[in-house]
Design a protein around this motif. Structure first.
Motif, PDB file in Angstrom:
ATOM      1  N   VAL A 111      58.170 -51.887  38.213  1.00  0.00           N
ATOM      2  CA  VAL A 111      59.374 -51.078  38.335  1.00  0.00           C
ATOM      3  C   VAL A 111      59.613 -50.807  39.817  1.00  0.00           C
ATOM      4  O   VAL A 111      58.738 -51.037  40.654  1.00  0.00           O
ATOM      5  N   GLU A 112      60.812 -50.332  40.116  1.00  0.00           N
ATOM      6  CA  GLU A 112      61.149 -49.972  41.504  1.00  0.00           C
ATOM      7  C   GLU A 112      61.170 -48.466  41.656  1.00  0.00           C
ATOM      8  O   GLU A 112      61.702 -47.751  40.806  1.00  0.00           O
ATOM      9  N   GLY A 117      58.127 -51.798  45.050  1.00  0.00           N
ATOM     10  CA  GLY A 117      57.725 -52.223  43.723  1.00  0.00           C
ATOM     11  C   GLY A 117      56.416 -51.559  43.321  1.00  0.00           C
ATOM     12  O   GLY A 117      55.512 -51.407  44.143  1.00  0.00           O
ATOM     13  N   LEU A 142      59.409 -55.279  47.881  1.00  0.00           N
ATOM     14  CA  LEU A 142      60.086 -56.000  46.805  1.00  0.00           C
ATOM     15  C   LEU A 142      60.433 -57.442  47.170  1.00  0.00           C
ATOM     16  O   LEU A 142      60.601 -58.280  46.283  1.00  0.00           O
ATOM     17  N   ILE A 151      63.783 -57.744  40.507  1.00  0.00           N
ATOM     18  CA  ILE A 151      64.355 -56.398  40.503  1.00  0.00           C
ATOM     19  C   ILE A 151      65.487 -56.287  41.511  1.00  0.00           C
ATOM     20  O   ILE A 151      66.553 -55.743  41.218  1.00  0.00           O
ATOM     21  N   THR A 154      68.961 -57.163  40.494  1.00  0.00           N
ATOM     22  CA  THR A 154      69.677 -56.315  39.529  1.00  0.00           C
ATOM     23  C   THR A 154      70.110 -54.977  40.120  1.00  0.00           C
ATOM     24  O   THR A 154      70.778 -54.201  39.434  1.00  0.00           O
ATOM     25  N   LEU A 155      69.746 -54.703  41.364  1.00  0.00           N
ATOM     26  CA  LEU A 155      70.045 -53.401  41.952  1.00  0.00           C
ATOM     27  C   LEU A 155      71.528 -53.267  42.312  1.00  0.00           C
ATOM     28  O   LEU A 155      72.189 -54.266  42.610  1.00  0.00           O
ATOM     29  N   PRO A 212      64.044 -60.379  35.386  1.00  0.00           N
ATOM     30  CA  PRO A 212      64.429 -58.970  35.373  1.00  0.00           C
ATOM     31  C   PRO A 212      64.634 -58.442  33.965  1.00  0.00           C
ATOM     32  O   PRO A 212      64.963 -59.199  33.042  1.00  0.00           O
ATOM     33  N   PRO A 220      68.935 -51.468  36.127  1.00  0.00           N
ATOM     34  CA  PRO A 220      67.644 -52.132  36.297  1.00  0.00           C
ATOM     35  C   PRO A 220      66.506 -51.291  35.720  1.00  0.00           C
ATOM     36  O   PRO A 220      66.374 -50.112  36.034  1.00  0.00           O
ATOM     37  N   GLY A 222      63.265 -52.942  35.487  1.00  0.00           N
ATOM     38  CA  GLY A 222      62.072 -53.497  36.109  1.00  0.00           C
ATOM     39  C   GLY A 222      62.039 -55.004  35.930  1.00  0.00           C
ATOM     40  O   GLY A 222      63.081 -55.655  35.828  1.00  0.00           O
ATOM     41  N   SER A 223      60.840 -55.554  35.857  1.00  0.00           N
ATOM     42  CA  SER A 223      60.699 -56.999  35.677  1.00  0.00           C
ATOM     43  C   SER A 223      59.365 -57.323  35.026  1.00  0.00           C
ATOM     44  O   SER A 223      58.424 -56.526  35.060  1.00  0.00           O
ATOM     45  N   SER A 250      61.245 -60.914  28.644  1.00  0.00           N
ATOM     46  CA  SER A 250      62.160 -59.910  29.188  1.00  0.00           C
ATOM     47  C   SER A 250      63.316 -59.651  28.233  1.00  0.00           C
ATOM     48  O   SER A 250      63.750 -58.507  28.046  1.00  0.00           O
TER      49      SER A 250
END
Length: 265
Positions: A111-112, A117, A142, A151, A154-155, A212, A220, A222-223, A250
């Protein structure tokens, strides 16, 4: 009298800061004596001892002879945090375990947080090889690994631009992407394919494949990442077989989250 209030507030903030410093020192040193902690932090031994005594009374620190370490209470807190705040953890643990068993490789969920990360879960198959440079809970950039790049892709645009252009993209290895434009081009490809790749960008000799995971509103979460030695990831497994498996994992998590939250029209 206003100064008295300000001084009280300052002392409170200082106390919080010192408490955090002590926890971080206990983690970095893997425990220690009062003297070791005081030397490490540059604090007086009397001050460190007072904080440790208070933390021990509240069961956040355990004392074994003259040696102090964080208590097992942190495990309970961390587990509750993961279960209550991370949908990707709640619905991804079993999926990640299945992925590790099916592929035989090492699988991670990232996760961010604070533009870094954080691995919050790992599972290993029979052939899994673990690189402990960024274990569970330790922040990592990251831009230097497949999980992080998945990640980043997707931000929200503003946050992405801040990370890419203000964080200076440090070179973790000689293969790390440090050019913002090159990274952005790679992120565009990830957005199109749903798969991120890395080869020796964070750890020499290791490769990663990630996908992702996003929530029902496109946020988002995570991944999911598979990592392992370059020698175990030949071209076909690296570019075709394993990416398909990671994307399936995912997607499964996304459906589980959607079923739990409901669809967003």
């Amino acid at each position: 009298m206003p100064n008295s209030g300000e001084n009280s507030s300052t002392r409170t903030v200082d106390a919080v800061g010192r408490t955090i410093d002590i926890f971080e020192a206990l983690h970095e040193l893997e425990g220690g004596t009062v003297t070791e902690l005081a030397d490490h932090l540059g604090y007086s031994k009397s001050s460190v001892h007072a904080y440790l005594t208070s933390l021990e009374e509240r069961e956040f620190v355990t004392k074994e002879g003259y040696f102090y370490r964080p208590s097992y209470r942190f495990i309970t807190i961390a587990e509750r945090l993961r279960r209550s705040h991370y949908d990707i953890y709640r619905f991804g643990r079993e999926a990640a375990k299945r992925l590790a068993e099916e592929t035989g490789e090492f699988v991670q969920i990232m996760v961010e947080e604070y533009e870094m990360g954080i691995h919050i879960f790992t599972a290993s198959g029979k052939k899994g090889v673990y690189a402990d440079k960024y274990p569970v809970g330790r922040p990592c950039p990251l831009h230097c690994n497949a999980a992080g790049k998945a990640i980043l892709a997707t931000l929200p645009e503003r946050k992405l631009q801040r990370i890419v252009f203000q964080n200076n993209l440090p070179a973790i290895t000689e293969n790390t992407i440090t050019d913002p434009d090159e990274l952005l081009r790679e992120l565009e490809a990830i957005q199109e394919t749903g798969v991120a790749f890395s080869t020796e960008e964070a750890v020499i000799g290791m490769r990663g494949i990630a996908s992702p995971v996003v929530g029902p509103s496109g946020e988002p979460l995570g991944s999911v990442n598979i990592s392992g030695p370059v020698s175990q990831f030949d071209k076909e497994r690296f570019r075709e077989t394993l990416p398909e498996k990671v994307v399936e994992c995912s997607n499964f998590i996304e459906v589980e989250v959607m079923n739990e939250r409901g669809y967003d029209d």
